[in-house]
Motif scaffolding. Structure first.
Motif, mmCIF file in Angstrom:
data_model
loop_
_atom_site.group_PDB
_atom_site.id
_atom_site.type_symbol
_atom_site.label_atom_id
_atom_site.label_comp_id
_atom_site.label_asym_id
_atom_site.label_seq_id
_atom_site.Cartn_x
_atom_site.Cartn_y
_atom_site.Cartn_z
ATOM 1 N N PHE A 7 -10.889 -5.983 7.769
ATOM 2 C CA PHE A 7 -10.008 -4.817 7.726
ATOM 3 C C PHE A 7 -8.580 -5.169 8.083
ATOM 4 N N VAL A 8 -7.636 -4.477 7.423
ATOM 5 C CA VAL A 8 -6.229 -4.584 7.819
ATOM 6 C C VAL A 8 -5.956 -3.467 8.820
ATOM 7 N N ASN A 9 -4.977 -3.695 9.678
ATOM 8 C CA ASN A 9 -4.598 -2.713 10.671
ATOM 9 C C ASN A 9 -3.545 -1.759 10.083
ATOM 10 N N GLU A 10 -3.351 -0.627 10.744
ATOM 11 C CA GLU A 10 -2.486 0.428 10.218
ATOM 12 C C GLU A 10 -1.055 0.000 9.926
ATOM 13 N N ASP A 11 -0.567 -1.060 10.570
ATOM 14 C CA ASP A 11 0.816 -1.493 10.322
ATOM 15 C C ASP A 11 0.939 -2.441 9.128
ATOM 16 N N ASP A 12 -0.171 -2.759 8.463
ATOM 17 C CA ASP A 12 -0.124 -3.642 7.295
ATOM 18 C C ASP A 12 0.511 -2.895 6.123
ATOM 19 N N PRO A 13 1.515 -3.485 5.462
ATOM 20 C CA PRO A 13 2.208 -2.796 4.358
ATOM 21 C C PRO A 13 1.303 -2.389 3.192
ATOM 22 N N ILE A 14 0.178 -3.051 3.010
ATOM 23 C CA ILE A 14 -0.712 -2.701 1.883
ATOM 24 C C ILE A 14 -1.194 -1.254 1.996
ATOM 25 N N LEU A 15 -1.291 -0.746 3.227
ATOM 26 C CA LEU A 15 -1.764 0.622 3.417
ATOM 27 C C LEU A 15 -0.717 1.671 3.028
ATOM 28 N N ARG A 16 0.503 1.223 2.755
ATOM 29 C CA ARG A 16 1.565 2.148 2.329
ATOM 30 C C ARG A 16 1.886 2.003 0.843
ATOM 31 N N GLN A 17 1.127 1.167 0.152
ATOM 32 C CA GLN A 17 1.335 0.985 -1.284
ATOM 33 C C GLN A 17 0.464 1.964 -2.077
ATOM 34 N N VAL A 18 0.904 2.285 -3.289
ATOM 35 C CA VAL A 18 0.060 3.034 -4.212
ATOM 36 C C VAL A 18 -0.808 1.994 -4.919
ATOM 37 N N ALA A 19 -2.120 2.124 -4.757
ATOM 38 C CA ALA A 19 -3.060 1.154 -5.331
ATOM 39 C C ALA A 19 -3.093 1.279 -6.857
ATOM 40 N N VAL A 20 -3.413 0.169 -7.516
ATOM 41 C CA VAL A 20 -3.442 0.143 -8.987
ATOM 42 C C VAL A 20 -4.802 0.597 -9.512
ATOM 43 N N GLU A 21 -4.780 1.191 -10.703
ATOM 44 C CA GLU A 21 -6.013 1.609 -11.372
ATOM 45 C C GLU A 21 -6.898 0.385 -11.627
ATOM 46 N N VAL A 22 -8.188 0.598 -11.579
ATOM 47 C CA VAL A 22 -9.147 -0.457 -11.909
ATOM 48 C C VAL A 22 -9.406 -0.369 -13.409
ATOM 49 N N PRO A 23 -9.151 -1.471 -14.158
ATOM 50 C CA PRO A 23 -9.450 -1.438 -15.598
ATOM 51 C C PRO A 23 -10.959 -1.238 -15.813
ATOM 52 N N LEU A 24 -11.298 -0.342 -16.716
ATOM 53 C CA LEU A 24 -12.711 -0.068 -17.008
ATOM 54 C C LEU A 24 -13.047 -0.503 -18.423
ATOM 55 N N PRO A 25 -14.223 -1.027 -18.702
ATOM 56 C CA PRO A 25 -15.288 -1.241 -17.734
ATOM 57 C C PRO A 25 -14.864 -2.243 -16.644
ATOM 58 N N ALA A 26 -15.354 -1.998 -15.447
ATOM 59 C CA ALA A 26 -14.973 -2.806 -14.289
ATOM 60 C C ALA A 26 -15.505 -4.235 -14.406
ATOM 61 N N SER A 27 -14.721 -5.160 -13.892
ATOM 62 C CA SER A 27 -15.157 -6.562 -13.855
ATOM 63 C C SER A 27 -16.262 -6.720 -12.816
ATOM 64 N N ASN A 28 -16.998 -7.820 -12.903
ATOM 65 C CA ASN A 28 -18.046 -8.097 -11.913
ATOM 66 C C ASN A 28 -17.452 -8.194 -10.516
ATOM 67 N N GLU A 29 -16.253 -8.765 -10.406
ATOM 68 C CA GLU A 29 -15.584 -8.902 -9.104
ATOM 69 C C GLU A 29 -15.277 -7.522 -8.517
ATOM 70 N N ASP A 30 -14.770 -6.599 -9.353
ATOM 71 C CA ASP A 30 -14.473 -5.250 -8.874
ATOM 72 C C ASP A 30 -15.757 -4.501 -8.509
ATOM 73 N N LYS A 31 -16.817 -4.669 -9.302
ATOM 74 C CA LYS A 31 -18.099 -4.028 -8.982
ATOM 75 C C LYS A 31 -18.636 -4.544 -7.652
ATOM 76 N N GLN A 32 -18.501 -5.857 -7.437
ATOM 77 C CA GLN A 32 -18.975 -6.457 -6.182
ATOM 78 C C GLN A 32 -18.223 -5.889 -4.989
ATOM 79 N N LEU A 33 -16.905 -5.758 -5.120
ATOM 80 C CA LEU A 33 -16.108 -5.223 -4.025
ATOM 81 C C LEU A 33 -16.502 -3.774 -3.739
ATOM 82 N N LEU A 34 -16.631 -2.948 -4.776
ATOM 83 C CA LEU A 34 -17.001 -1.554 -4.574
ATOM 84 C C LEU A 34 -18.385 -1.450 -3.916
#
Length: 183
Positions: A7-34
């Motif tokens: 886990f990242v902590n609340e001060d990590d800048p990634i938590l203030r970014q707008v996350a990118v859409e997951v291309p569908l159909p999802a890759s095996n890597e994205d399915k594994q993460l989810l």
């Protein structure tokens, strides 16, 4: 298996970014993460596994919290007798009530390692659309703790932390036109 070390902590800048859409159909890597996000949430609610691996209990998790800026969330919670267990790619709020709701105990977050006091105004009823691990479209009508949890996790995908919603002048001000939700 994900652990608190991922886990990242609340001060990590990634938590203030707008996350990118997951291309569908999802890759095996994205399915594994989810699938790993869901596994963490489920394991964190099992006292024996949580104790063994030092997992903080949670009912929802978003990919940015484990340092991946992609639009995916996992929610696993029981409200009364209803189980809400969903792992979704690209979830979004498609509609919401005018009426608000707030959790009487306040909200917490696996990326926030401190208590934050105050009521977090949310929509009382929402409809969420997304895509599940099998690539099937999902549409959910939610209220109560499930609606609050989904809004919290979707906020993470938009760079918003739960405490951004708390009234800084009066943290325990009851939101106008709202209902209290007990947990």
């Amino acid at each position: 298996m994900l652990t608190m070390d991922d886990f990242v902590n609340e001060d990590d800048p990634i938590l203030r970014q707008v996350a990118v859409e997951v291309p569908l159909p999802a890759s095996n890597e994205d399915k594994q993460l989810l699938a790993s996000l869901m596994e963490y949430v489920q394991n964190s609610q099992k006292p024996d596994i949580a104790a063994l691996y030092g997992l903080r209990a949670g009912i929802g998790l978003a990919a940015p919290q484990v340092n991946v800026s992609k639009r995916m969330i996992a929610v696993h919670l029981k409200d009364k007798d209803q189980l809400y267990s969903y792992a979704l790619f690209n979830p979004k709020l498609v509609s919401h009530s005018v009426e608000k709701a707030y959790l009487t105990s306040g909200e917490g977050c696996l990326s926030v390692n401190r208590p934050v006091s105050g009521y977090v105004p949310r929509y009382a009823r929402i409809t969420v659309a997304g895509t599940d691990l099998e690539g099937k479209p999902v549409q959910l009508r939610l209220k109560g703790i499930a609606a609050i949890c989904f809004q919290h996790e979707i906020d993470h995908l938009n760079g918003i932390m739960f405490y951004d919603h708390i009234n800084p002048e009066d943290p325990y001000a009851i939101p106008e036109n709202s209902i209290a939700v007990e947990r």
